[in-house]
Write an enzyme that holds these catalytic residues in place. Structure first.
Site, short mmCIF file in Angstrom:
data_model
loop_
_atom_site.label_atom_id
_atom_site.label_comp_id
_atom_site.label_asym_id
_atom_site.label_seq_id
_atom_site.Cartn_x
_atom_site.Cartn_y
_atom_site.Cartn_z
N ASP A 20 31.55 41.89 35.64
CA ASP A 20 32.38 41.21 36.62
C ASP A 20 31.50 40.75 37.77
O ASP A 20 30.42 41.29 38.01
CB ASP A 20 33.49 42.11 37.14
CG ASP A 20 34.63 41.32 37.79
OD1 ASP A 20 34.76 40.10 37.51
OD2 ASP A 20 35.38 41.89 38.58
N GLY A 21 31.97 39.75 38.47
CA GLY A 21 31.26 39.25 39.64
C GLY A 21 32.24 38.51 40.53
O GLY A 21 33.28 38.06 40.08
N GLU A 58 29.29 36.03 38.11
CA GLU A 58 29.74 36.32 36.75
C GLU A 58 28.61 36.13 35.75
O GLU A 58 28.39 36.96 34.86
CB GLU A 58 30.94 35.45 36.37
CG GLU A 58 32.18 35.69 37.19
CD GLU A 58 33.02 36.88 36.75
OE1 GLU A 58 32.61 37.63 35.83
OE2 GLU A 58 34.11 37.06 37.32
N ASP A 80 36.03 38.79 32.35
CA ASP A 80 37.29 38.16 32.75
C ASP A 80 37.05 36.73 33.21
O ASP A 80 37.95 36.08 33.73
CB ASP A 80 38.03 38.98 33.81
CG ASP A 80 37.25 39.13 35.11
OD1 ASP A 80 36.19 38.48 35.28
OD2 ASP A 80 37.70 39.91 35.96
N HIS A 134 42.39 41.92 36.49
CA HIS A 134 43.45 42.55 37.28
C HIS A 134 44.74 42.73 36.48
O HIS A 134 45.83 42.54 37.00
CB HIS A 134 43.72 41.76 38.57
CG HIS A 134 42.46 41.46 39.31
ND1 HIS A 134 41.75 42.41 40.01
CD2 HIS A 134 41.76 40.31 39.44
CE1 HIS A 134 40.68 41.85 40.55
NE2 HIS A 134 40.65 40.59 40.22
N ASP A 144 35.19 45.53 38.32
CA ASP A 144 35.62 44.82 39.51
C ASP A 144 35.37 45.66 40.77
O ASP A 144 34.87 45.16 41.77
CB ASP A 144 37.10 44.44 39.41
CG ASP A 144 37.60 43.72 40.63
OD1 ASP A 144 37.19 42.55 40.84
OD2 ASP A 144 38.39 44.32 41.39
#
Length: 155
Positions: A20-21, A58, A80, A134, A144
């Protein structure tokens, strides 16, 4: 992560990775994270950039995770980011064919990181898995939190 000294490399089934980023604001200070799992072994990685974008973070997370692998592996990489998944599974072949130009003829955004990610991916067999952010995926939520913490610690 896997090493050359493992007794049975054929039994080394899979390295699972969640990345994640993000940044806040975008562009602005950014953080990235990756969680790598191989059997009972787990490694967390994070990083920070003072001025960047969500997409750059990301891409950095995915590239850094793959670069951490010490030998060719079978990988399930969870992201994601539709930008990362679509870019690596669909768009990059056209960009390369067009000398790193997009459909409009402009230079591809984040070309340096796309090249880094492609190089990092070459030795591995990767299944690129998109997960909804999320939405309750425990490992995605954990990545996250790590990326947000990385961004906030040095912002």
């Amino acid at each position: 992560m896997p090493t050359d000294s493992e007794a049975d490399p054929a039994a080394a089934a899979l390295v699972a990775i969640w990345t994640d980023g993000g940044c806040k604001p975008n562009p602005g200070p950014g953080g990235w994270a990756a969680i790598l799992q191989f059997g009972d072994i787990e490694r967390e990685m994070t990083g920070f950039e003072p001025v960047t974008t969500n997409n750059r973070m990301e891409l950095t997370a995915a590239a850094a995770a793959l670069e951490a692998l010490k030998r060719p592996c079978k990988v399930a990489l969870h992201t994601d980011s539709e930008y990362v998944r679509n870019g690596i599974t669909r768009w990059h072949t056209g960009w390369v064919r067009k000398n790193w130009r997009n459909a409009a003829g402009d230079p591809v955004a984040n070309m340096d990181l796309w090249k880094r990610l492609l190089d990092a991916a070459k030795p591995h067999t990767i299944e690129w898995k998109w997960v909804r952010g999320h939405a309750g995926d425990i490992m995605n939520e954990r990545a996250d939190v790590l990326a947000t913490r990385a961004r906030q610690q040095t912002a």
